[in-house]
Design a protein around this motif. Structure first.
Motif, PDB file in Angstrom:
ATOM      1  N   THR A 128       6.020  14.420  11.244  1.00 25.64           N
ATOM      2  CA  THR A 128       5.182  13.735  10.273  1.00 25.64           C
ATOM      3  C   THR A 128       4.453  12.602  10.966  1.00 25.64           C
ATOM      4  O   THR A 128       5.052  11.858  11.735  1.00 25.64           O
ATOM      5  CB  THR A 128       6.021  13.161   9.112  1.00 25.64           C
ATOM      6  N   MET A 129       3.177  12.499  10.691  1.00 28.62           N
ATOM      7  CA  MET A 129       2.374  11.420  11.251  1.00 28.62           C
ATOM      8  C   MET A 129       2.315  10.299  10.227  1.00 28.62           C
ATOM      9  O   MET A 129       1.905  10.518   9.089  1.00 28.62           O
ATOM     10  CB  MET A 129       0.956  11.917  11.571  1.00 28.62           C
ATOM     11  N   ARG A 130       2.743   9.119  10.638  1.00 27.68           N
ATOM     12  CA  ARG A 130       2.712   7.975   9.732  1.00 27.68           C
ATOM     13  C   ARG A 130       1.395   7.245   9.871  1.00 27.68           C
ATOM     14  O   ARG A 130       0.849   7.117  10.957  1.00 27.68           O
ATOM     15  CB  ARG A 130       3.855   7.019  10.064  1.00 27.68           C
ATOM     16  N   PHE A 131       0.894   6.734   8.768  1.00 28.61           N
ATOM     17  CA  PHE A 131      -0.307   5.921   8.766  1.00 28.61           C
ATOM     18  C   PHE A 131       0.019   4.613   9.470  1.00 28.61           C
ATOM     19  O   PHE A 131       1.123   4.085   9.319  1.00 28.61           O
ATOM     20  CB  PHE A 131      -0.746   5.670   7.317  1.00 28.61           C
ATOM     21  N   ARG A 132      -0.925   4.080  10.233  1.00 31.95           N
ATOM     22  CA  ARG A 132      -0.653   2.878  11.021  1.00 31.95           C
ATOM     23  C   ARG A 132      -0.703   1.638  10.117  1.00 31.95           C
ATOM     24  O   ARG A 132      -1.741   0.987   9.996  1.00 31.95           O
ATOM     25  CB  ARG A 132      -1.647   2.759  12.167  1.00 31.95           C
ATOM     26  N   VAL A 133       0.435   1.373   9.478  1.00 33.94           N
ATOM     27  CA  VAL A 133       0.572   0.221   8.586  1.00 33.94           C
ATOM     28  C   VAL A 133       1.823  -0.526   8.981  1.00 33.94           C
ATOM     29  O   VAL A 133       2.850   0.077   9.287  1.00 33.94           O
ATOM     30  CB  VAL A 133       0.685   0.679   7.106  1.00 33.94           C
ATOM     31  N   CYS A 134       1.743  -1.847   8.969  1.00 33.49           N
ATOM     32  CA  CYS A 134       2.900  -2.685   9.271  1.00 33.49           C
ATOM     33  C   CYS A 134       3.920  -2.538   8.145  1.00 33.49           C
ATOM     34  O   CYS A 134       3.567  -2.652   6.966  1.00 33.49           O
ATOM     35  CB  CYS A 134       2.466  -4.139   9.426  1.00 33.49           C
ATOM     36  N   ASP A 135       5.184  -2.271   8.498  1.00 33.19           N
ATOM     37  CA  ASP A 135       6.229  -2.096   7.488  1.00 33.19           C
ATOM     38  C   ASP A 135       6.568  -3.387   6.766  1.00 33.19           C
ATOM     39  O   ASP A 135       7.074  -3.350   5.647  1.00 33.19           O
ATOM     40  CB  ASP A 135       7.502  -1.540   8.144  1.00 33.19           C
ATOM     41  N   LEU A 136       6.278  -4.524   7.364  1.00 30.39           N
ATOM     42  CA  LEU A 136       6.628  -5.800   6.746  1.00 30.39           C
ATOM     43  C   LEU A 136       5.458  -6.391   5.968  1.00 30.39           C
ATOM     44  O   LEU A 136       5.565  -6.644   4.772  1.00 30.39           O
ATOM     45  CB  LEU A 136       7.107  -6.788   7.820  1.00 30.39           C
ATOM     46  N   THR A 137       4.337  -6.583   6.624  1.00 27.77           N
ATOM     47  CA  THR A 137       3.211  -7.281   5.991  1.00 27.77           C
ATOM     48  C   THR A 137       2.252  -6.347   5.264  1.00 27.77           C
ATOM     49  O   THR A 137       1.476  -6.799   4.430  1.00 27.77           O
ATOM     50  CB  THR A 137       2.413  -8.069   7.035  1.00 27.77           C
ATOM     51  N   GLY A 138       2.255  -5.069   5.606  1.00 31.06           N
ATOM     52  CA  GLY A 138       1.318  -4.143   4.986  1.00 31.06           C
ATOM     53  C   GLY A 138      -0.058  -4.156   5.643  1.00 31.06           C
ATOM     54  O   GLY A 138      -0.995  -3.577   5.116  1.00 31.06           O
ATOM     55  N   LYS A 139      -0.167  -4.817   6.792  1.00 28.68           N
ATOM     56  CA  LYS A 139      -1.455  -4.845   7.497  1.00 28.68           C
ATOM     57  C   LYS A 139      -1.870  -3.440   7.875  1.00 28.68           C
ATOM     58  O   LYS A 139      -1.063  -2.634   8.283  1.00 28.68           O
ATOM     59  CB  LYS A 139      -1.339  -5.660   8.791  1.00 28.68           C
ATOM     60  N   ARG A 140      -3.179  -3.154   7.756  1.00 31.36           N
ATOM     61  CA  ARG A 140      -3.715  -1.863   8.150  1.00 31.36           C
ATOM     62  C   ARG A 140      -5.019  -2.064   8.902  1.00 31.36           C
ATOM     63  O   ARG A 140      -5.469  -3.190   9.060  1.00 31.36           O
ATOM     64  CB  ARG A 140      -3.900  -0.941   6.955  1.00 31.36           C
ATOM     65  N   ARG A 141      -5.612  -0.975   9.379  1.00 27.90           N
ATOM     66  CA  ARG A 141      -6.807  -1.070  10.208  1.00 27.90           C
ATOM     67  C   ARG A 141      -7.979  -1.688   9.452  1.00 27.90           C
ATOM     68  O   ARG A 141      -8.060  -1.598   8.224  1.00 27.90           O
ATOM     69  CB  ARG A 141      -7.193   0.306  10.722  1.00 27.90           C
TER      70      ARG A 141
END
Length: 132
Positions: free
Chosen positions: A50-63
């Motif tokens: 499974t490919m995970r979306f590049r999101v921070c698990d803590l802050t929710g930051k994304r591209r």
């Protein structure tokens, strides 16, 4: 006399080369893999990727997909600014276990400053989901 030495040297050289000759390859039966598995059979037994979306698990930051580069001629081109994510295994003292998360470097600085428990509380994250 010189010819004898050259001939003897050549014989020794060839004998040494024979010692480094590659060994014959083992057959499938000798390796213990008598049954050949098809790619479909291998895919059925393997864990799903499974490919995970590049999101921070803590802050929710994304591209940031709305970023722009400005060239010398002042042409504006779209570019994507990716999040600097790091896979970290951190100890959670309150939970008494390790937590494995993909977090941004900013979140890592927040954890260093406040501790993982306070940082998770600040961003409303349940650390039990990430316990190892």
């Amino acid at each position: 006399v010189m010819r004898g030495r050259v001939a003897l040297g050549a014989v020794l050289f060839l004998a040494g080369a024979a010692a480094f000759a590659p060994a014959p390859l083992a057959s499938r039966a000798q390796l213990g893999g008598g049954v050949r598995r098809t790619p479909q059979a291998l895919a059925a037994t393997a864990a799903p990727v499974t490919m995970r979306f590049r999101v921070c698990d803590l802050t929710g930051k994304r591209r940031n997909a709305k970023a722009r580069t400005v060239t010398f001629s002042h042409t504006r081109n779209h570019k994507v600014q990716a999040v600097n994510l790091q896979s970290k295994k951190l100890f959670w003292p309150e939970g008494g276990c390790y937590v494995k998360m993909r977090i941004s470097t900013k979140a890592l600085k927040t954890i260093t400053k406040y501790g993982i428990h306070k940082a998770a509380k600040k961003y409303d994250v349940d650390l039990k989901k990430f316990a190892v």
